[in-house]
Design a protein around this motif. Sequence first.
Motif, mmCIF file in Angstrom:
data_model
loop_
_atom_site.group_PDB
_atom_site.id
_atom_site.type_symbol
_atom_site.label_atom_id
_atom_site.label_comp_id
_atom_site.label_asym_id
_atom_site.label_seq_id
_atom_site.Cartn_x
_atom_site.Cartn_y
_atom_site.Cartn_z
ATOM 1 N N HIS A 215 0.957 -1.129 -0.027
ATOM 2 C CA HIS A 215 -0.485 -0.009 0.298
ATOM 3 C C HIS A 215 1.492 1.501 -0.209
ATOM 4 C CE1 HIS A 215 -3.168 -2.121 1.349
ATOM 5 N NE2 HIS A 215 -2.245 -2.846 2.226
ATOM 6 N N VAL A 216 0.314 2.330 -0.463
ATOM 7 C CA VAL A 216 0.989 3.587 -0.850
ATOM 8 C C VAL A 216 0.675 4.509 0.073
ATOM 9 C CG1 VAL A 216 2.133 5.071 -2.432
ATOM 10 C CG2 VAL A 216 2.195 3.086 -2.843
ATOM 11 N N MET A 217 0.706 5.094 1.363
ATOM 12 C CA MET A 217 0.432 5.852 1.970
ATOM 13 C C MET A 217 0.982 7.327 2.337
ATOM 14 S SD MET A 217 -0.245 5.303 6.163
ATOM 15 C CE MET A 217 -1.825 6.506 7.057
ATOM 16 N N ALA A 218 -0.194 7.889 1.442
ATOM 17 C CA ALA A 218 0.313 10.214 1.149
ATOM 18 C C ALA A 218 -0.603 10.494 2.397
ATOM 19 C CB ALA A 218 0.649 10.271 0.275
ATOM 20 N N GLY A 219 -0.181 11.824 2.960
ATOM 21 C CA GLY A 219 -1.273 12.548 3.362
ATOM 22 C C GLY A 219 -2.551 12.063 4.606
#
Length: 252
Positions: A215-219
């Motif tokens: 998973h890519v997490m941002a903000g």
Amino acid sequence: MTSSTFKVSGLRAGILGKEIVKGIDLEIHSGQVHAIMGPNGSGKSTLSHVLMGRPGYEVISGSATIDGIELLGMPIWQRAQAGLFIALQYPIEVPGVSLENALGEAFAARGQDRSMVYEKVLAEAKRLDFDEKFLSRSLNVDLSGGEKKRNETLQLGVLEPKFAILDEIDSGLDIDALRDVSRRIEAATTEFSLGVLAITHYSRLLKELKPDVIHVMAGGKIIDTGGPELADKLEKTGYSAYGLKDEEPIVI
Ligand code: ADP
Ligand code: MG
């Protein structure tokens, strides 16, 4: 062994009235490795602290369950009894409590025979190339970064939790320690069907600890999910494909 599910639904949380985790959904099954990657300041550590029950973090809404048992609101020790293990980025030092004491207490609390602890501790220490002299020392006191991680991983091997959240276990580890620790955790996913949520800024951890899902997490949100190939792509392109800079914190 029966299969378990660690499920996070619509989790929003923060600190000091500021929302940092802005709606996270995850479903991790026994034996799976999920990795969360993302630039600094994405909210990855906040997510792990909230799931662990670290004081000072505020849950705004959502849930986190193991086999339907709600973890949010539980104190840390109860979450551990529900099957969660959490290795901290900066492990807490506990003067006066030896590793064997602490693990013996944990065994007793679960109704297991504490006379089995020493044998298991020795076997795990051997697997991790962790010097026996540390076993009678106070928990985590005066250990180097690599020794602390070997120590935590030893605890994981002895306790056989259902799920582990590992926040940046690759930070501050030399290559040997990183290999020993990630190999042991990878083996745990088959030996006792450990489910793993591995949080990392870099993909080097994922060479030994083979993720099933990335998973890519941002903000504060998960902005992409994919298979192991996603880590290779991120290694090449950084987070620029998402219009994000690699190193700079995202202002939210
Ligand atoms: P990551 O682990 O992805 O680098 P963090 O969860 O550490 O991200 O931080 C996410 C955001 O929350 C950042 O903007 C950071 O400044 C803020 N933050 C983290 N911890 C605190 C805190 N204790 N008090 C106030 N803000 C915090
Ligand atoms: Mg972090």
